[in-house]
Design a protein around this motif. Structure first.
Motif, mmCIF file in Angstrom:
data_model
loop_
_atom_site.group_PDB
_atom_site.id
_atom_site.type_symbol
_atom_site.label_atom_id
_atom_site.label_comp_id
_atom_site.label_asym_id
_atom_site.label_seq_id
_atom_site.Cartn_x
_atom_site.Cartn_y
_atom_site.Cartn_z
ATOM 1 N N ALA A 62 143.486 13.244 22.015
ATOM 2 C CA ALA A 62 143.102 12.070 23.126
ATOM 3 C C ALA A 62 142.660 10.989 22.544
ATOM 4 O O ALA A 62 142.606 9.770 23.072
ATOM 5 N N GLY A 63 142.324 11.241 21.313
ATOM 6 C CA GLY A 63 141.702 9.737 20.502
ATOM 7 C C GLY A 63 140.148 9.808 20.810
ATOM 8 O O GLY A 63 139.615 8.662 20.263
ATOM 9 N N ILE A 64 139.504 10.914 20.465
ATOM 10 C CA ILE A 64 138.139 10.795 20.723
ATOM 11 C C ILE A 64 137.402 10.268 19.317
ATOM 12 O O ILE A 64 136.214 9.763 19.413
ATOM 13 N N GLU A 65 138.074 10.492 18.039
ATOM 14 C CA GLU A 65 137.453 9.767 17.110
ATOM 15 C C GLU A 65 137.390 8.299 16.832
ATOM 16 O O GLU A 65 136.837 7.817 15.881
ATOM 17 N N ASP A 66 138.167 7.730 17.711
ATOM 18 C CA ASP A 66 138.126 6.237 18.143
ATOM 19 C C ASP A 66 137.735 5.796 19.392
ATOM 20 O O ASP A 66 137.737 4.856 19.742
ATOM 21 N N CYS A 67 136.922 6.895 20.130
ATOM 22 C CA CYS A 67 136.722 6.807 21.418
ATOM 23 C C CYS A 67 135.270 5.987 21.364
ATOM 24 O O CYS A 67 134.128 6.101 20.879
ATOM 25 N N ASP A 68 134.806 5.210 22.563
ATOM 26 C CA ASP A 68 133.716 4.417 22.683
ATOM 27 C C ASP A 68 133.035 5.242 23.937
ATOM 28 O O ASP A 68 131.761 5.266 23.917
ATOM 29 N N VAL A 69 133.657 5.881 25.000
ATOM 30 C CA VAL A 69 133.084 6.336 26.028
ATOM 31 C C VAL A 69 134.038 7.839 26.421
ATOM 32 O O VAL A 69 135.320 7.587 26.672
ATOM 33 N N VAL A 70 133.389 8.670 26.929
ATOM 34 C CA VAL A 70 133.886 9.912 27.621
ATOM 35 C C VAL A 70 133.247 9.941 28.865
ATOM 36 O O VAL A 70 131.996 9.984 28.994
ATOM 37 N N ALA A 71 134.121 10.125 30.266
ATOM 38 C CA ALA A 71 133.480 10.609 31.299
ATOM 39 C C ALA A 71 134.100 11.620 31.785
ATOM 40 O O ALA A 71 135.400 11.937 31.895
ATOM 41 N N ALA A 72 133.263 12.687 32.027
ATOM 42 C CA ALA A 72 133.623 13.980 32.348
ATOM 43 C C ALA A 72 133.336 14.129 34.075
ATOM 44 O O ALA A 72 132.273 14.362 34.286
ATOM 45 N N VAL A 73 134.464 14.160 34.657
ATOM 46 C CA VAL A 73 134.297 14.187 36.217
ATOM 47 C C VAL A 73 135.114 15.117 36.858
ATOM 48 O O VAL A 73 135.707 14.916 37.875
ATOM 49 N N THR A 74 135.096 16.389 36.248
ATOM 50 C CA THR A 74 135.856 17.445 36.838
ATOM 51 C C THR A 74 134.792 17.954 38.073
ATOM 52 O O THR A 74 133.828 17.394 38.305
ATOM 53 N N SER A 75 135.607 18.971 38.681
ATOM 54 C CA SER A 75 134.870 19.428 39.984
ATOM 55 C C SER A 75 133.767 20.566 39.522
ATOM 56 O O SER A 75 133.214 21.250 40.419
ATOM 57 N N ASN A 76 133.701 20.778 38.203
ATOM 58 C CA ASN A 76 132.724 21.806 37.681
ATOM 59 C C ASN A 76 131.812 21.349 36.763
ATOM 60 O O ASN A 76 131.873 20.774 35.857
ATOM 61 N N ASP A 77 130.390 21.640 37.337
ATOM 62 C CA ASP A 77 129.257 20.871 36.412
ATOM 63 C C ASP A 77 129.230 21.529 34.982
ATOM 64 O O ASP A 77 129.071 20.751 34.107
ATOM 65 N N ASN A 78 129.588 22.830 34.861
ATOM 66 C CA ASN A 78 129.496 23.475 33.488
ATOM 67 C C ASN A 78 130.628 22.799 32.687
ATOM 68 O O ASN A 78 130.044 22.687 31.276
ATOM 69 N N THR A 79 131.629 22.841 33.172
ATOM 70 C CA THR A 79 132.836 22.119 32.325
ATOM 71 C C THR A 79 132.392 20.703 31.656
ATOM 72 O O THR A 79 132.581 20.089 30.752
ATOM 73 N N ASN A 80 131.904 19.929 32.948
ATOM 74 C CA ASN A 80 131.536 18.656 32.462
ATOM 75 C C ASN A 80 130.202 18.495 31.467
ATOM 76 O O ASN A 80 130.319 17.694 30.780
ATOM 77 N N LEU A 81 129.500 19.328 31.556
ATOM 78 C CA LEU A 81 128.289 19.383 30.738
ATOM 79 C C LEU A 81 128.740 19.932 29.165
ATOM 80 O O LEU A 81 128.371 19.022 28.286
ATOM 81 N N MET A 82 129.938 20.657 29.056
ATOM 82 C CA MET A 82 130.342 21.175 28.174
ATOM 83 C C MET A 82 131.084 20.008 27.333
ATOM 84 O O MET A 82 131.078 19.769 25.966
ATOM 85 N N VAL A 83 132.021 19.391 28.016
ATOM 86 C CA VAL A 83 132.550 18.077 27.450
ATOM 87 C C VAL A 83 131.809 16.990 26.961
ATOM 88 O O VAL A 83 131.935 16.646 25.872
ATOM 89 N N VAL A 84 130.547 16.696 27.694
ATOM 90 C CA VAL A 84 129.857 15.752 27.314
ATOM 91 C C VAL A 84 129.018 16.041 25.803
ATOM 92 O O VAL A 84 128.802 15.272 24.955
ATOM 93 N N GLU A 85 128.518 17.718 25.762
ATOM 94 C CA GLU A 85 128.018 18.017 24.641
ATOM 95 C C GLU A 85 128.739 18.178 23.416
ATOM 96 O O GLU A 85 128.165 17.550 22.393
ATOM 97 N N VAL A 86 130.200 18.482 23.818
ATOM 98 C CA VAL A 86 130.991 18.195 22.418
ATOM 99 C C VAL A 86 131.263 16.889 22.148
ATOM 100 O O VAL A 86 131.399 16.620 20.886
#
Length: 219
Positions: A62-86
């Motif tokens: 998805a291009g995270i190595e050149d990414c400025d911002v990640v927004a985790a907006v799924t309907s699952n809190d645990n998924t969103n937390l994991m995305v942000v922490e990774v």
């Protein structure tokens, strides 16, 4: 120009991704379901990728190595937390935002230093505002409008001055106030007020017209 990854393409994610795309951001949307991307608006010019948003391989594609911002907006809190922490801990993304449903977690998120948006209404607008803040001339987001503070650029034009009425009528913008480039005067304008190259402007612009208006914004 910010590179943004949006994880989750439900109502919030699709709205957010479309707004960012309309404002010239490079956006990649990740979702586990391919048919979720049908929710993206016709103005969306970004990329889509099917997969788990916290999977390192998916994020790299998805291009995270050149990414400025990640927004985790799924309907699952645990998924969103994991995305942000990774994103933060593995890839070093400085600005990662999580959607949060469970208000009991707000204190823990604050202690962990996690930027989050909690609530079920106007979430896309709030995350959009967080992403845009700190980029260019953005001051705030108000519904479908952007509040901007910028130095007027007329270098591309033949004249170095323009009337407020001409700018507003031709470009769908509302000038709230202005200050002369030398600091000699500031005022709430009338339709006949004249703006000069280099004047500082506070203006209200609709999201979908912002890209067209960019040439007036001095970098």
């Amino acid at each position: 120009m910010a590179n943004v990854i949006v994880v989750g393409c439900g109502r919030v994610g699709s709205s957010l991704a479309t707004m960012l795309s309309s404002n010239g951001r490079n956006v990649c949307v990740i979702d586990t379901k391919a048919d979720a991307f049908s929710a993206l608006g016709r103005n969306f010019n970004g990329a889509t990728l099917q997969g788990l948003g916290f999977d390192e391989g998916v994020l790299v594609r998805a291009g995270i190595e050149d990414c400025d911002v990640v927004a985790a907006v799924t309907s699952n809190d645990n998924t969103n937390l994991m995305v942000v922490e990774v994103a933060r801990r593995i890839f070093g993304v400085e600005h990662a935002i999580a959607r949060l449903y469970n208000t009991n977690r707000e204190r823990a998120y604050g202690q962990l230093g996690i930027d989050y948006v909690c609530g079920t209404s106007l979430i896309a607008e709030e995350v959009f505002s967080k992403i845009m803040s700190g980029h260019g001339s953005h001051l705030d987001t108000f519904g479908q409008y952007e509040i901007l503070r910028f130095s007027l650029n007329l270098e591309w034009a033949e004249q170095r001055a323009i009337r407020v009425s001409e700018l507003e009528k031709s470009h769908g913008v509302r000038i709230v106030c202005f200050e002369r480039s030398d600091g000699s005067a500031n005022s709430i304008p009338s339709p006949t007020s004249v703006l000069y190259h280099g004047d500082t402007i506070i203006a209200c612009v609709r999201h979908d017209l912002l890209k067209r208006f960019q040439r007036f914004i001095r970098e």
